[in-house]
Design an enzyme around this catalytic site. Structure first.
Site, PDB file in Angstrom:
ATOM      1  N   LYS A   1     -29.499 -17.284 -18.217  1.00  0.00           N
ATOM      2  CA  LYS A   1     -29.618 -16.567 -19.492  1.00  0.00           C
ATOM      3  C   LYS A   1     -29.335 -17.515 -20.655  1.00  0.00           C
ATOM      4  CE  LYS A   1     -27.826 -12.499 -17.195  1.00  0.00           C
ATOM      5  NZ  LYS A   1     -26.659 -11.686 -16.876  1.00  0.00           N
TER       6      LYS A   1
ATOM      7  N   SER B   1     -35.942  -5.641 -16.718  1.00  0.00           N
ATOM      8  CA  SER B   1     -35.920  -6.380 -15.456  1.00  0.00           C
ATOM      9  C   SER B   1     -36.079  -7.867 -15.776  1.00  0.00           C
ATOM     10  CB  SER B   1     -36.998  -5.874 -14.514  1.00  0.00           C
ATOM     11  OG  SER B   1     -38.234  -5.904 -15.161  1.00  0.00           O
ATOM     12  N   LEU B   2     -36.172  -8.676 -14.762  1.00  0.00           N
ATOM     13  CA  LEU B   2     -36.176 -10.121 -14.991  1.00  0.00           C
ATOM     14  C   LEU B   2     -37.451 -10.757 -14.470  1.00  0.00           C
ATOM     15  CD1 LEU B   2     -32.561 -11.087 -13.862  1.00  0.00           C
ATOM     16  CD2 LEU B   2     -33.478 -11.286 -16.169  1.00  0.00           C
TER      17      LEU B   2
ATOM     18  N   GLU C   1     -25.493 -17.670 -13.184  1.00  0.00           N
ATOM     19  CA  GLU C   1     -24.622 -16.889 -12.300  1.00  0.00           C
ATOM     20  C   GLU C   1     -25.425 -16.395 -11.104  1.00  0.00           C
ATOM     21  OE1 GLU C   1     -24.254 -14.561 -15.791  1.00  0.00           O
ATOM     22  OE2 GLU C   1     -24.944 -12.744 -14.827  1.00  0.00           O
TER      23      GLU C   1
ATOM     24  N   CYS D   1     -34.299   3.703  33.693  1.00  0.00           N
ATOM     25  CA  CYS D   1     -33.977   4.576  34.831  1.00  0.00           C
ATOM     26  C   CYS D   1     -35.021   5.640  35.116  1.00  0.00           C
ATOM     27  CB  CYS D   1     -32.617   5.228  34.623  1.00  0.00           C
ATOM     28  SG  CYS D   1     -32.665   6.521  33.361  1.00  0.00           S
TER      29      CYS D   1
ATOM     30  N   CYS E   1     -37.513   6.902  30.346  1.00  0.00           N
ATOM     31  CA  CYS E   1     -36.637   5.768  30.078  1.00  0.00           C
ATOM     32  C   CYS E   1     -37.142   4.538  30.827  1.00  0.00           C
ATOM     33  CB  CYS E   1     -35.210   6.101  30.510  1.00  0.00           C
ATOM     34  SG  CYS E   1     -34.128   4.663  30.458  1.00  0.00           S
TER      35      CYS E   1
ATOM     36  N   ASP F   1     -27.552  -8.862  -4.886  1.00  0.00           N
ATOM     37  CA  ASP F   1     -28.559  -7.997  -4.291  1.00  0.00           C
ATOM     38  C   ASP F   1     -27.989  -6.589  -4.151  1.00  0.00           C
ATOM     39  OD1 ASP F   1     -30.954  -7.292  -3.226  1.00  0.00           O
ATOM     40  OD2 ASP F   1     -30.470  -7.933  -1.195  1.00  0.00           O
TER      41      ASP F   1
ATOM     42  N   GLU G   1       3.863   1.630  -1.227  1.00  0.00           N
ATOM     43  CA  GLU G   1       4.445   1.847  -2.546  1.00  0.00           C
ATOM     44  C   GLU G   1       3.408   2.469  -3.482  1.00  0.00           C
ATOM     45  OE1 GLU G   1       7.502   1.689  -3.427  1.00  0.00           O
ATOM     46  OE2 GLU G   1       7.054   2.151  -5.529  1.00  0.00           O
ATOM     47  N   TYR G   2       2.178   1.955  -3.392  1.00  0.00           N
ATOM     48  CA  TYR G   2       1.101   2.499  -4.216  1.00  0.00           C
ATOM     49  C   TYR G   2       0.911   3.984  -3.902  1.00  0.00           C
ATOM     50  CZ  TYR G   2      -3.385   3.243  -6.452  1.00  0.00           C
ATOM     51  OH  TYR G   2      -4.384   3.741  -7.248  1.00  0.00           O
ATOM     52  N   ASP G   3       0.828   4.287  -2.597  1.00  0.00           N
ATOM     53  CA  ASP G   3       0.598   5.675  -2.187  1.00  0.00           C
ATOM     54  C   ASP G   3       1.704   6.593  -2.677  1.00  0.00           C
ATOM     55  OD1 ASP G   3      -1.660   4.869  -0.972  1.00  0.00           O
ATOM     56  OD2 ASP G   3      -0.823   4.803   1.058  1.00  0.00           O
TER      57      ASP G   3
ATOM     58  N   TYR H   1     -22.314  -8.034 -15.823  1.00  0.00           N
ATOM     59  CA  TYR H   1     -22.986  -9.215 -16.357  1.00  0.00           C
ATOM     60  C   TYR H   1     -23.764  -8.958 -17.637  1.00  0.00           C
ATOM     61  CZ  TYR H   1     -26.546  -6.885 -13.509  1.00  0.00           C
ATOM     62  OH  TYR H   1     -27.374  -5.948 -12.943  1.00  0.00           O
TER      63      TYR H   1
ATOM     64  N   ASP I   1       0.841  -1.200   0.000  1.00  0.00           N
ATOM     65  CA  ASP I   1       0.000   0.000   0.000  1.00  0.00           C
ATOM     66  C   ASP I   1       0.878   1.252   0.000  1.00  0.00           C
ATOM     67  OD1 ASP I   1      -1.883  -1.895   0.263  1.00  0.00           O
ATOM     68  OD2 ASP I   1      -2.722  -1.168   2.171  1.00  0.00           O
TER      69      ASP I   1
ATOM     70  N   LYS J   1     -27.378 -14.032  -8.524  1.00  0.00           N
ATOM     71  CA  LYS J   1     -28.084 -12.756  -8.632  1.00  0.00           C
ATOM     72  C   LYS J   1     -27.639 -11.895  -7.454  1.00  0.00           C
ATOM     73  CE  LYS J   1     -32.604 -10.785  -9.531  1.00  0.00           C
ATOM     74  NZ  LYS J   1     -32.757  -9.774  -8.508  1.00  0.00           N
TER      75      LYS J   1
ATOM     76  N   CYS K   1     -32.575   8.389  25.978  1.00  0.00           N
ATOM     77  CA  CYS K   1     -32.720   8.622  27.415  1.00  0.00           C
ATOM     78  C   CYS K   1     -31.645   9.623  27.812  1.00  0.00           C
ATOM     79  CB  CYS K   1     -32.528   7.308  28.168  1.00  0.00           C
ATOM     80  SG  CYS K   1     -32.008   7.541  29.872  1.00  0.00           S
TER      81      CYS K   1
HETATM   82  S1  IVH Z   1     -29.194  -9.553 -15.936  1.00  0.00           S
HETATM   83  C1  IVH Z   1     -32.370  -8.526 -18.815  1.00  0.00           C
HETATM   84  N1  IVH Z   1     -27.634 -10.638 -14.102  1.00  0.00           N
HETATM   85  O1  IVH Z   1     -31.568  -8.101 -11.115  1.00  0.00           O
HETATM   86  C2  IVH Z   1     -31.205  -8.783 -17.947  1.00  0.00           C
HETATM   87  N2  IVH Z   1     -29.255  -9.031 -13.423  1.00  0.00           N
HETATM   88  O2  IVH Z   1     -34.454  -8.301 -11.627  1.00  0.00           O
HETATM   89  C3  IVH Z   1     -31.277  -8.017 -16.697  1.00  0.00           C
HETATM   90  N3  IVH Z   1     -29.214  -8.525 -11.041  1.00  0.00           N
HETATM   91  O3  IVH Z   1     -32.032  -4.987 -12.642  1.00  0.00           O
HETATM   92  C4  IVH Z   1     -30.135  -8.081 -15.851  1.00  0.00           C
HETATM   93  N4  IVH Z   1     -27.557  -9.866 -10.510  1.00  0.00           N
HETATM   94  O4  IVH Z   1     -30.157  -5.207 -10.915  1.00  0.00           O
HETATM   95  C5  IVH Z   1     -28.643  -9.779 -14.360  1.00  0.00           C
HETATM   96  N5  IVH Z   1     -26.186 -11.654 -12.580  1.00  0.00           N
HETATM   97  C6  IVH Z   1     -27.180 -10.784 -12.835  1.00  0.00           C
HETATM   98  C7  IVH Z   1     -27.783 -10.001 -11.820  1.00  0.00           C
HETATM   99  C8  IVH Z   1     -28.834  -9.149 -12.175  1.00  0.00           C
HETATM  100  C9  IVH Z   1     -28.442  -8.979 -10.060  1.00  0.00           C
HETATM  101  C10 IVH Z   1     -30.316  -7.535 -10.864  1.00  0.00           C
HETATM  102  C11 IVH Z   1     -30.245  -6.328 -11.776  1.00  0.00           C
HETATM  103  C12 IVH Z   1     -31.547  -6.281 -12.493  1.00  0.00           C
HETATM  104  C13 IVH Z   1     -32.416  -7.105 -11.637  1.00  0.00           C
HETATM  105  C14 IVH Z   1     -33.522  -7.719 -12.456  1.00  0.00           C
END
Ligand code: IVH
Length: 673
Positions: free
Chosen positions: A292, A84-85, A116, A413, A410, A120, A38-40, A228, A36, A118, A428
């Site tokens: 996918k 979205s999914l 893969e 107390c 409280c 959060d 050296e990086y700095d 992804y 670290d 998902k 409190c």
């Molecule tokens: S693919 C159409 N891959 O999930 C493909 N999404 O419910 C859409 N997410 O908005 C995204 N991990 O925020 C994909 N490995 C992953 C993911 C992923 C989390 C989230 C992403 C998306 C939401 C859809």
């Protein structure tokens, strides 16, 4: 500003390239190859060159910090909508998804998929033009998001430039920004200690960090990225998700920690099982697996139905949720007096663990979810996070449920309770509240504070209830004989505790300040204070304005510190601790002195043989804030002259550059420090 010589330009370019590589080793591969320090050192050198020659590359690591706070986020339209999914909640539903895909493709051949985790977190689009990151935007409603470029640049795993491959004219790379579970928990602990509301899950914490108008706050929250997906692209095309992920990896983007390419529904389910098994070992929160169709041509023919692609689905892990009843809500008093509502539940098993209590965070949360005593509720346990109430099942109400209002007094107390100004916390105000006192003692002895081993919560409770410790000062008045009279102590354990107490007497100012449990003063703030105040005595009756001179110390924290050190009782406590043998050293303060950088702003050039190796002298100059340069120019401040000097000596003379010896340099550092 000087015109930039070719060799400096080259040096800057090399430094940027090297530093970006080390950043990648550290933050993406998790396997650094330099220290670290050296990086700095290299980073500082780059920054100086950039400033001196006003030559800053767009992918320079110095561009990750320092954007002034924004008033608001600009809107950004996504070139390709961010979809979205669809969800699958069981393995059967995954099979149904596979069937649908085949039906739509009018094929009974097994389909190749990628699977893969998902993540959060929150979805992000990163736009690179000719290889340079030009924009980062949130998903928003999928069509239009917000421009959070300055915040995203602070995340070290986000490449500022596409490396190792021929960069396309333009490409939108999509991924998830997330916070590790550990980081999330640390952040919540800090917030709770400092009296702020906790985040319900890592996703909210990550979203909170991204939505900061002041990017320096985002920079402090350690966020990560997993890429992804691909949006619009010009000048590059991929055949499949798998090929795209390989390209991402090669060009130094972080990708999901586990990704498999398999054929047919059975194999997909095997990978889902694998991810589920490994889930608890992931440092991040995964709430499912994303499946996918691998081939991009097939994806195209499958297309989109309204907002979700037909070629992908998210298998959701069975939530770690359970349904149970709230038997009682109590108001629990913390170390700083914060009163937190805690629900006592009818015990319920969730994900292999019996849950019988759940934090309700604060009264705003109770109000928002309309939680009442006697309610049937959905409780969730996410990762190792404390269980929380997700929602109330109102259909189960009988009418006998009771509201739970914040206490006026409280519960421990009986002192008055006040609401934090503008905050959601109730507190409190009793200084001698038993709950607070016991927790203050617990905090004082804890590992990150005074570190007195062998004084856990139970022992503190025991010593307190026997009247042996009424305040943490009393720890130093404990006698071995007193301990031996207690049920929990025998000769050896009593001696161990006495030894641990003795050992803890030698401490640092930073630790000591943190141990005192001053409102809003966490470990970091304590360290900042120690850097700026040499001795504890310098803090007595300190004015808030003086504290606010320290960068990063705001009004709230300064007020709290000043209040603490203005109280004669507190000062008395501090003096008593010292008279009982607590010795406070302050190594952080001397570090700050170094950081005063006596050679700040000065450029040195070395010539000839000096009493120490050249790299050591260069380091000495750099450590003291100066800059050691290789070539002499008008802007050189000093030529450091050794024996048998080279041509630089003549040049220095002709340019009128001051010439000093090594001894004079040493004196200069000493005098200015
Ligand atoms: S693919 C159409 N891959 O999930 C493909 N999404 O419910 C859409 N997410 O908005 C995204 N991990 O925020 C994909 N490995 C992953 C993911 C992923 C989390 C989230 C992403 C998306 C939401 C859809």
């Amino acid at each position: 500003m000087e015109k930039i010589p070719a060799n400096i330009k080259h040096e800057i370019e090399k430094l940027v390239k090297d530093l970006n590589y080390h950043c990648y080793r550290y933050y993406v591969l998790d396997s650094p190859v330099i220290s670290d320090e050296e990086y700095d050192k290299q980073y500082r050198h780059l920054k100086e060159l950039e400033e001196k020659y006003n030559y800053v590359l767009p992918d320079s690591p110095t561009q990750r910090v320092g954007a002034p706070p924004l008033d608001r986020f600009e809107k950004v339209k996504h070139t390709e909508p961010m979809l979205s999914l669809d969800n699958a909640f069981s393995h059967d539903e995954v099979r149904e998804f596979d069937e649908r895909v085949k039906r739509f493709l009018k094929s009974d051949k097994d389909v190749e998929y990628t699977v893969e985790p998902k993540y959060d977190g929150l979805a992000m689009e990163l736009t690179y033009r000719n290889g340079i990151l030009i924009k980062a935007s949130t998903r928003g409603d999928g069509v239009e998001g917000e421009d959070v470029t300055v915040n995203i640049k602070t995340i070290k795993a986000v490449p500022l430039k596409i490396e190792e491959v021929d960069a396309p004219e333009e490409i939108d790379i999509r991924g998830e920004i997330y916070m590790d579970i550990k980081e999330f928990e640390t952040l919540n602990r800090e917030r709770e200690k400092e009296g702020g509301p906790a985040f319900a899950n890592p996703r909210n914490a990550a979203a909170g960090a991204i939505r900061q108008l002041d990017s320096s706050i985002t920079a402090k929250r350690k966020l990560h990225l997993a890429c992804y997906g691909i949006g619009a692209a010009k000048g590059i095309a991929f055949k499949s998700q798998w090929e795209f992920i390989q390209w991402l990896k090669k060009s130094r983007f972080p990708v999901p920690s586990l990704i498999r390419r398999v054929t047919g529904a059975d194999k997909v389910i095997e990978v889902i099982r694998e991810i589920e098994e490994k889930r608890s070992t992931f440092p991040f929160e995964a709430d499912g697996a994303v499946i996918k169709v691998n081939d991009f041509e097939l994806q195209k023919s499958l297309g989109i139905k309204t907002r979700e692609p037909r070629w992908a689905t998210a298998y959701k892990f069975p939530a770690h949720q359970g349904i149970t009843k709230i038997n009682e809500i109590i108001a629990s008093v913390g170390r700083t007096g914060t009163i937190t509502p805690v629900a006592f539940l009818e015990p319920v098993r969730i994900g292999g663990v019996t849950v019988s209590r759940s934090t309700l965070h604060n009264w705003d949360e109770i109000g928002r979810k309309d939680i009442r005593v006697g309610d049937t509720v959905v409780v969730e346990r996410a990762g190792d996070v404390i269980p929380h109430v997700v929602s109330v099942i109102t259909e189960k109400r009988t009418g006998r449920e009771k509201h739970f209002s914040p206490p006026k007094k409280c519960p421990v107390c009986g002192s008055a309770v006040e609401r934090d100004e503008g905050g959601v916390a109730f507190r409190c105000i009793g200084l001698n509240c038993t709950a607070q006192v016991q927790q203050r003692i617990g905090h004082y002895v804890s590992r990150t504070a005074m570190d007195i081993e062998g004084l856990g919560e139970k022992n503190v409770e025991l010593l307190y209830s026997r009247g042996l410790i009424k305040h943490f000062v009393d720890i130093y008045r404990l006698k071995k004989e007193d301990l031996l009279e207690l049920p929990r102590y025998a000769e050896k354990s009593a001696q161990n505790l006495m030894d641990a107490i003795e050992k803890s007497k030698h401490t640092t100012l930073a630790r000591f300040l943190y141990s005192l449990g001053i409102l809003h003063v966490g470990e970091y703030a304590a360290k900042l204070l120690a850097r700026n105040f040499e001795d504890i005595g310098d803090l007595y009756h300190v004015k808030p304005e003086r504290i606010m001179e320290i960068k990063q110390m705001g009004e709230k924290i300064a007020g709290s510190i000043a209040l603490f050190f203005d109280d004669p009782e507190n000062i008395h406590t501090l003096r008593t601790l010292q008279s009982l043998g607590v010795k406070i050293s302050n190594p952080d303060f001397s570090k700050e002195k170094e950081a005063k950088r006596p050679l700040e702003g000065l450029t040195f050039v070395i010539t000839g043989t000096l009493p120490r190796p050249r790299n050591e002298i260069e380091e000495l100059i750099e450590q003291n804030g100066g800059h050691a340069s290789g070539s002499i120019s008008k802007s050189t401040d000093y030529l450091l002259l050794g024996e048998d000097p080279g041509s630089k000596f003549k040049k220095a003379q002709s340019l009128g550059v001051k010439i000093i010896s090594f001894d004079e340099l040493a004196k200069m550092i000493e005098e200015r420090a």
